[in-house]
Design a protein around this motif. Structure first.
Motif, PDB file in Angstrom:
ATOM      1  N   ASN A 120       1.132  -1.238  -0.507  1.00  0.00           N
ATOM      2  CA  ASN A 120       0.080  -0.223   0.162  1.00  0.00           C
ATOM      3  C   ASN A 120       0.962   1.269  -0.350  1.00  0.00           C
ATOM      4  O   ASN A 120       0.860   2.250  -0.551  1.00  0.00           O
ATOM      5  CB  ASN A 120      -1.115   0.192   1.652  1.00  0.00           C
ATOM      6  N   LEU A 121       2.021   1.414   0.551  1.00  0.00           N
ATOM      7  CA  LEU A 121       2.732   2.341   0.782  1.00  0.00           C
ATOM      8  C   LEU A 121       3.650   2.853  -0.666  1.00  0.00           C
ATOM      9  O   LEU A 121       3.623   3.754  -0.761  1.00  0.00           O
ATOM     10  CB  LEU A 121       3.872   2.080   2.336  1.00  0.00           C
ATOM     11  N   LYS A 122       3.915   1.626  -0.717  1.00  0.00           N
ATOM     12  CA  LYS A 122       4.730   1.608  -2.381  1.00  0.00           C
ATOM     13  C   LYS A 122       3.527   2.367  -3.460  1.00  0.00           C
ATOM     14  O   LYS A 122       3.850   3.070  -4.200  1.00  0.00           O
ATOM     15  CB  LYS A 122       4.814   0.342  -2.995  1.00  0.00           C
ATOM     16  N   ILE A 123       2.539   1.930  -3.811  1.00  0.00           N
ATOM     17  CA  ILE A 123       1.330   2.133  -4.005  1.00  0.00           C
ATOM     18  C   ILE A 123       1.024   3.893  -3.740  1.00  0.00           C
ATOM     19  O   ILE A 123       1.103   4.912  -4.979  1.00  0.00           O
ATOM     20  CB  ILE A 123       0.192   1.573  -3.914  1.00  0.00           C
ATOM     21  N   LYS A 124       0.961   4.241  -3.059  1.00  0.00           N
ATOM     22  CA  LYS A 124       0.645   5.772  -1.979  1.00  0.00           C
ATOM     23  C   LYS A 124       2.011   5.831  -3.143  1.00  0.00           C
ATOM     24  O   LYS A 124       1.344   7.047  -3.240  1.00  0.00           O
ATOM     25  CB  LYS A 124       0.393   5.318  -1.026  1.00  0.00           C
ATOM     26  N   PRO A 139      13.449  -0.437   1.491  1.00  0.00           N
ATOM     27  CA  PRO A 139      13.337   0.729   0.557  1.00  0.00           C
ATOM     28  C   PRO A 139      12.482   1.442  -0.126  1.00  0.00           C
ATOM     29  O   PRO A 139      12.300   3.186  -0.064  1.00  0.00           O
ATOM     30  CB  PRO A 139      13.944   0.349  -1.023  1.00  0.00           C
ATOM     31  N   GLU A 140      10.468   1.010   0.354  1.00  0.00           N
ATOM     32  CA  GLU A 140      10.146   1.503  -0.185  1.00  0.00           C
ATOM     33  C   GLU A 140       9.437   3.307   1.417  1.00  0.00           C
ATOM     34  O   GLU A 140       9.192   3.610   0.464  1.00  0.00           O
ATOM     35  CB  GLU A 140       8.319   0.844   0.118  1.00  0.00           C
ATOM     36  N   ILE A 141       9.861   2.245   2.394  1.00  0.00           N
ATOM     37  CA  ILE A 141       9.827   3.490   3.251  1.00  0.00           C
ATOM     38  C   ILE A 141      10.594   4.324   3.702  1.00  0.00           C
ATOM     39  O   ILE A 141      10.127   5.724   3.239  1.00  0.00           O
ATOM     40  CB  ILE A 141      10.413   3.132   4.707  1.00  0.00           C
ATOM     41  N   GLU A 142      12.228   4.374   2.971  1.00  0.00           N
ATOM     42  CA  GLU A 142      12.329   5.202   2.069  1.00  0.00           C
ATOM     43  C   GLU A 142      12.137   5.882   0.826  1.00  0.00           C
ATOM     44  O   GLU A 142      12.377   7.324   1.045  1.00  0.00           O
ATOM     45  CB  GLU A 142      14.677   4.609   1.907  1.00  0.00           C
ATOM     46  N   GLU A 143      11.861   5.660   0.409  1.00  0.00           N
ATOM     47  CA  GLU A 143      11.098   6.506  -0.546  1.00  0.00           C
ATOM     48  C   GLU A 143      10.697   7.258   0.022  1.00  0.00           C
ATOM     49  O   GLU A 143      10.085   8.698  -0.929  1.00  0.00           O
ATOM     50  CB  GLU A 143      10.649   5.399  -1.834  1.00  0.00           C
ATOM     51  N   ALA A 144       9.690   6.854   0.479  1.00  0.00           N
ATOM     52  CA  ALA A 144       8.165   7.000   0.670  1.00  0.00           C
ATOM     53  C   ALA A 144       8.599   8.536   2.294  1.00  0.00           C
ATOM     54  O   ALA A 144       8.524   9.951   1.902  1.00  0.00           O
ATOM     55  CB  ALA A 144       7.045   6.554   1.653  1.00  0.00           C
ATOM     56  N   ARG A 145       9.613   8.087   2.096  1.00  0.00           N
ATOM     57  CA  ARG A 145      10.050   9.434   3.242  1.00  0.00           C
ATOM     58  C   ARG A 145      11.284  10.155   2.465  1.00  0.00           C
ATOM     59  O   ARG A 145      11.379  11.331   2.685  1.00  0.00           O
ATOM     60  CB  ARG A 145      11.078   8.896   4.396  1.00  0.00           C
ATOM     61  N   THR A 146      11.337  10.493   1.468  1.00  0.00           N
ATOM     62  CA  THR A 146      12.215  10.749   0.333  1.00  0.00           C
ATOM     63  C   THR A 146      11.236  11.744  -0.436  1.00  0.00           C
ATOM     64  O   THR A 146      11.821  12.565  -0.813  1.00  0.00           O
ATOM     65  CB  THR A 146      12.508  10.134  -0.792  1.00  0.00           C
ATOM     66  N   THR A 152       1.296   6.997  -6.180  1.00  0.00           N
ATOM     67  CA  THR A 152      -0.018   8.427  -6.444  1.00  0.00           C
ATOM     68  C   THR A 152       1.083   9.563  -6.272  1.00  0.00           C
ATOM     69  O   THR A 152       0.126  10.189  -6.978  1.00  0.00           O
ATOM     70  CB  THR A 152      -0.232   7.963  -6.339  1.00  0.00           C
ATOM     71  N   CYS A 153       1.451   9.707  -5.352  1.00  0.00           N
ATOM     72  CA  CYS A 153       2.139  11.012  -5.360  1.00  0.00           C
ATOM     73  C   CYS A 153       2.984  11.428  -5.883  1.00  0.00           C
ATOM     74  O   CYS A 153       2.904  12.478  -6.984  1.00  0.00           O
ATOM     75  CB  CYS A 153       3.037  10.910  -4.142  1.00  0.00           C
ATOM     76  N   ARG A 154       3.665  10.338  -6.719  1.00  0.00           N
ATOM     77  CA  ARG A 154       5.286  11.096  -7.864  1.00  0.00           C
ATOM     78  C   ARG A 154       4.158  11.641  -9.202  1.00  0.00           C
ATOM     79  O   ARG A 154       4.533  11.733  -9.898  1.00  0.00           O
ATOM     80  CB  ARG A 154       6.128   9.644  -7.508  1.00  0.00           C
ATOM     81  N   ARG A 155       3.134  10.242  -9.247  1.00  0.00           N
ATOM     82  CA  ARG A 155       2.418  10.561 -10.652  1.00  0.00           C
ATOM     83  C   ARG A 155       1.675  11.730 -10.405  1.00  0.00           C
ATOM     84  O   ARG A 155       1.693  12.568 -11.377  1.00  0.00           O
ATOM     85  CB  ARG A 155       1.391   9.216 -11.208  1.00  0.00           C
ATOM     86  N   HIS A 168      -3.295  20.211  -7.399  1.00  0.00           N
ATOM     87  CA  HIS A 168      -2.679  20.137  -6.396  1.00  0.00           C
ATOM     88  C   HIS A 168      -4.149  19.915  -5.221  1.00  0.00           C
ATOM     89  O   HIS A 168      -3.558  19.304  -3.605  1.00  0.00           O
ATOM     90  CB  HIS A 168      -3.290  22.243  -5.754  1.00  0.00           C
ATOM     91  N   LYS A 169      -5.206  20.039  -5.224  1.00  0.00           N
ATOM     92  CA  LYS A 169      -6.104  19.242  -4.866  1.00  0.00           C
ATOM     93  C   LYS A 169      -6.251  17.822  -4.293  1.00  0.00           C
ATOM     94  O   LYS A 169      -5.774  17.229  -3.086  1.00  0.00           O
ATOM     95  CB  LYS A 169      -7.611  19.666  -4.910  1.00  0.00           C
ATOM     96  N   ARG A 170      -5.733  17.085  -5.241  1.00  0.00           N
ATOM     97  CA  ARG A 170      -5.714  15.613  -5.568  1.00  0.00           C
ATOM     98  C   ARG A 170      -4.179  15.447  -4.571  1.00  0.00           C
ATOM     99  O   ARG A 170      -3.743  14.071  -3.734  1.00  0.00           O
ATOM    100  CB  ARG A 170      -5.642  14.740  -7.090  1.00  0.00           C
ATOM    101  N   LEU A 171      -3.219  15.793  -5.032  1.00  0.00           N
ATOM    102  CA  LEU A 171      -1.579  15.902  -4.173  1.00  0.00           C
ATOM    103  C   LEU A 171      -1.682  16.235  -3.440  1.00  0.00           C
ATOM    104  O   LEU A 171      -1.281  15.595  -2.378  1.00  0.00           O
ATOM    105  CB  LEU A 171      -1.353  16.616  -4.840  1.00  0.00           C
ATOM    106  N   GLU A 172      -2.459  16.685  -2.368  1.00  0.00           N
ATOM    107  CA  GLU A 172      -2.574  16.985  -1.061  1.00  0.00           C
ATOM    108  C   GLU A 172      -3.374  15.793  -0.498  1.00  0.00           C
ATOM    109  O   GLU A 172      -2.588  15.670   0.729  1.00  0.00           O
ATOM    110  CB  GLU A 172      -3.702  18.518  -0.790  1.00  0.00           C
ATOM    111  N   ALA A 173      -4.655  15.358  -0.925  1.00  0.00           N
ATOM    112  CA  ALA A 173      -5.199  14.159   0.015  1.00  0.00           C
ATOM    113  C   ALA A 173      -4.073  12.972  -0.379  1.00  0.00           C
ATOM    114  O   ALA A 173      -4.277  12.097   0.467  1.00  0.00           O
ATOM    115  CB  ALA A 173      -6.130  14.113  -1.224  1.00  0.00           C
ATOM    116  N   ALA A 174      -3.570  12.588  -1.841  1.00  0.00           N
ATOM    117  CA  ALA A 174      -2.327  11.678  -1.158  1.00  0.00           C
ATOM    118  C   ALA A 174      -1.319  11.678  -0.300  1.00  0.00           C
ATOM    119  O   ALA A 174      -1.172  10.770  -0.027  1.00  0.00           O
ATOM    120  CB  ALA A 174      -2.123  11.572  -2.864  1.00  0.00           C
ATOM    121  N   LEU A 175      -0.679  13.571  -0.818  1.00  0.00           N
ATOM    122  CA  LEU A 175       0.217  13.321   0.409  1.00  0.00           C
ATOM    123  C   LEU A 175      -0.775  12.526   2.001  1.00  0.00           C
ATOM    124  O   LEU A 175       0.641  12.141   2.766  1.00  0.00           O
ATOM    125  CB  LEU A 175       0.377  14.787   0.413  1.00  0.00           C
TER     126      LEU A 175
END
Length: 113
Positions: A6-10, A92-99, A13-16, A66-73
């Motif tokens: 789930n973390l990787k998907i989210k 790696p998934e957690i580090e990527e999210a923290r980055t 999503t933020c990157r996209r 911006h609104k979708r990015l705020e929600a995704a974040l």
């Protein structure tokens, strides 16, 4: 329940959405230049009106992103906190999210200024 998947998907999503936001910003610049060029060349009023509509649509997509990015974040942060509470603090998934979280927050700060 939060999982690394789930973390990787989210995170993806933020990157996209960030990529989409940059794409719309470039599109607005391109369409604004095209509209200005058409005005300078005294283009047909109908064509100019259509171009202005295209520009307006592109501009409307930026606040939506911006609104979708705020929600995704917010979703990403919540998932990260949940995983950390389950003692999954490395990987790696957690580090990527923290980055990506500070990158997105910086993006919001730069657009507000």
């Amino acid at each position: 329940m939060a999982t690394l998947r789930n973390l990787k998907i989210k995170t993806s999503t933020c990157r996209r959405i960030v990529k989409e936001l940059h794409s719309y910003e470039k599109e607005v610049e391109r369409e604004a230049a095209k509209t200005a060029d058409m005005k300078a060349k005294s283009a047909d009023p109908y064509d100019l009106k259509q171009q202005e509509n295209v520009l307006a649509e592109s501009r409307m997509m930026i606040p939506d992103c911006h609104k979708r990015l705020e929600a995704a974040l917010a979703d990403l942060k919540a998932t990260l906190v949940e995983l950390e509470e389950l003692n999954q603090k490395d990987g790696p998934e957690i580090e990527e999210a923290r980055t990506i979280i500070p990158e997105i927050e910086q993006l919001f700060q730069s657009t507000e200024a």
